[in-house]
Design a protein around this motif. Sequence first.
Motif, PDB file in Angstrom:
ATOM      1  N   GLU A  10       0.830  -1.210   0.000  1.00 26.72           N
ATOM      2  CA  GLU A  10       0.000   0.000   0.000  1.00 26.72           C
ATOM      3  C   GLU A  10       0.864   1.259   0.000  1.00 26.72           C
ATOM      4  N   SER A  11       1.989   1.222   0.704  1.00 26.31           N
ATOM      5  CA  SER A  11       2.837   2.410   0.798  1.00 26.31           C
ATOM      6  C   SER A  11       3.487   2.765  -0.536  1.00 26.31           C
ATOM      7  N   CYS A  12       3.541   1.794  -1.459  1.00 30.54           N
ATOM      8  CA  CYS A  12       4.175   2.018  -2.770  1.00 30.54           C
ATOM      9  C   CYS A  12       3.156   2.178  -3.894  1.00 30.54           C
ATOM     10  N   ARG A  13       1.884   2.108  -3.588  1.00 30.62           N
ATOM     11  CA  ARG A  13       0.848   2.005  -4.627  1.00 30.62           C
ATOM     12  C   ARG A  13       0.874   3.160  -5.624  1.00 30.62           C
ATOM     13  N   LEU A  14       1.182   4.357  -5.180  1.00 34.78           N
ATOM     14  CA  LEU A  14       1.147   5.508  -6.078  1.00 34.78           C
ATOM     15  C   LEU A  14       2.170   5.409  -7.199  1.00 34.78           C
ATOM     16  N   ASN A  15       3.176   4.569  -7.023  1.00 32.18           N
ATOM     17  CA  ASN A  15       4.230   4.441  -8.035  1.00 32.18           C
ATOM     18  C   ASN A  15       4.029   3.254  -8.982  1.00 32.18           C
ATOM     19  N   GLN A  21      -0.480  -2.667 -10.545  1.00 32.19           N
ATOM     20  CA  GLN A  21      -1.701  -2.521  -9.743  1.00 32.19           C
ATOM     21  C   GLN A  21      -2.448  -3.849  -9.672  1.00 32.19           C
ATOM     22  N   VAL A  22      -2.461  -4.568 -10.787  1.00 34.74           N
ATOM     23  CA  VAL A  22      -3.134  -5.873 -10.828  1.00 34.74           C
ATOM     24  C   VAL A  22      -2.448  -6.856  -9.880  1.00 34.74           C
ATOM     25  N   ILE A  23      -1.118  -6.855  -9.915  1.00 32.38           N
ATOM     26  CA  ILE A  23      -0.356  -7.745  -9.034  1.00 32.38           C
ATOM     27  C   ILE A  23      -0.576  -7.359  -7.573  1.00 32.38           C
ATOM     28  N   ALA A  24      -0.604  -6.041  -7.310  1.00 28.94           N
ATOM     29  CA  ALA A  24      -0.830  -5.562  -5.945  1.00 28.94           C
ATOM     30  C   ALA A  24      -2.207  -5.976  -5.446  1.00 28.94           C
ATOM     31  N   ASP A  25      -3.224  -5.790  -6.275  1.00 32.64           N
ATOM     32  CA  ASP A  25      -4.596  -6.125  -5.871  1.00 32.64           C
ATOM     33  C   ASP A  25      -4.722  -7.616  -5.554  1.00 32.64           C
ATOM     34  N   HIS A  26      -4.035  -8.433  -6.320  1.00 32.89           N
ATOM     35  CA  HIS A  26      -4.082  -9.875  -6.064  1.00 32.89           C
ATOM     36  C   HIS A  26      -3.560 -10.190  -4.665  1.00 32.89           C
ATOM     37  N   HIS A  27      -2.429  -9.609  -4.307  1.00 35.09           N
ATOM     38  CA  HIS A  27      -1.845  -9.911  -3.002  1.00 35.09           C
ATOM     39  C   HIS A  27      -2.636  -9.269  -1.862  1.00 35.09           C
ATOM     40  N   LYS A  55      10.785  -5.573  -7.065  1.00 38.18           N
ATOM     41  CA  LYS A  55      11.828  -4.552  -6.904  1.00 38.18           C
ATOM     42  C   LYS A  55      11.218  -3.188  -6.607  1.00 38.18           C
ATOM     43  N   LYS A  56      10.035  -2.929  -7.148  1.00 37.13           N
ATOM     44  CA  LYS A  56       9.367  -1.653  -6.923  1.00 37.13           C
ATOM     45  C   LYS A  56       9.027  -1.462  -5.445  1.00 37.13           C
ATOM     46  N   ILE A  57       8.749  -2.547  -4.732  1.00 39.50           N
ATOM     47  CA  ILE A  57       8.415  -2.430  -3.305  1.00 39.50           C
ATOM     48  C   ILE A  57       9.640  -2.699  -2.421  1.00 39.50           C
ATOM     49  N   GLY A  58      10.818  -2.713  -3.061  1.00 36.38           N
ATOM     50  CA  GLY A  58      12.046  -2.796  -2.290  1.00 36.38           C
ATOM     51  C   GLY A  58      12.543  -4.188  -1.974  1.00 36.38           C
TER      52      GLY A  58
END
Length: 263
Positions: A10-15, A21-27, A55-58
Motif C-alpha cells: 500500500e505504501s508504494c501504490r502511487l508508483n 496494480q493488478v499484481i498488488a490487488d491480487h496480493h 523490486k518496486k516495493i524494495g
Amino acid sequence: MQEDIFILIESCRLNFTSVEQVIADHHLSKRPAMTIDKLSEHLAVSKSSITRFCKKIGLDNYKELIFLYKLSLNNETANLSASSKITAAYHSLATRSDSNYSQAVIDAFCELLHQHKIVHFFGKGFNSYAGSDFQFKFSRVGKYIRVITDENSILMSANFANKDELIVVASLRGDDEELLEAMKIAKKRRVPILLITSNRYSQLIPHADVTLLAASLTKEEALGNISPQIPILIQLDIVYERYIHLYADAIARWLTSEQILHK
C-alpha cells in the motif's frame, strides 16, 4: 522485524504501473500463495513484470515476496496483539540505533555542547517535538536552549547567531532546503553546528561540525505506527547519558550554585 507485506504494498501504490496494480490487488486480496509461474498464468502478466513489482516495493525477488506474504498471512491468523507489534517495532528501532553508535562522534557532540551555554535547536514538524525534550534535559544542566520551529525564525536566528553560540539541527530525512540555507548562513558566521539525521547522504552533512546518524524508519514504521520523532529522541537520550558521565563535575558545580541562589 519483517515488514507487513500488505502495508508495504500500500505504501508504494502511487508508483505502480497498471500491470503492477493488478499484481498488488491480487496480493492485497490475500489469496493463497502461488509459484511465480502459476501467478503469471493466473493474472496474465509476465514473470518479468512480477519481478519488477518485487523490486518496486524494495524486495530482491519473488522468493522474498512470497516469504513475507506467507509470514504476513500467518501473522494475521495468529492475531498478534497491538502491544506485541509495537514492542517488536521499538525493539527493532533500538537495535538499528545501536548499530549506528560511535562513541567518538557522541563525545565530539557532547564536547561542543559543553563549550556553549546558548544553544539554538532547529527542528521543523515532528522534529520540533524532539527539541522540547532536548530543552527539558539540557536546561537542567545550565544550558539556555531556544527551540525554533518555523522557517522564518530559523533563518533569522541563523543570521543573528554568534560564534560563541551553538546550533543543533534535527532533520530525520535530511532533505530540507530552508535548514540547508540556515546552516550555510550560520557556517559563514563561524557558528558551530551539530546535526542529527537518519540520511547518511544528506546535503546538510557537509555544513555540520558533527553529525549523529539516527536510525531510519522502515516504510511500515513511516506510515505512523511509530512516532517519527523517536529515532531523534533515542540519539538525544544517548547524548544526555554520555554528557552527564563526561561532565559530572561541571554539572554538580552548576547544581550547587543553583541551590545557593534559591536559599
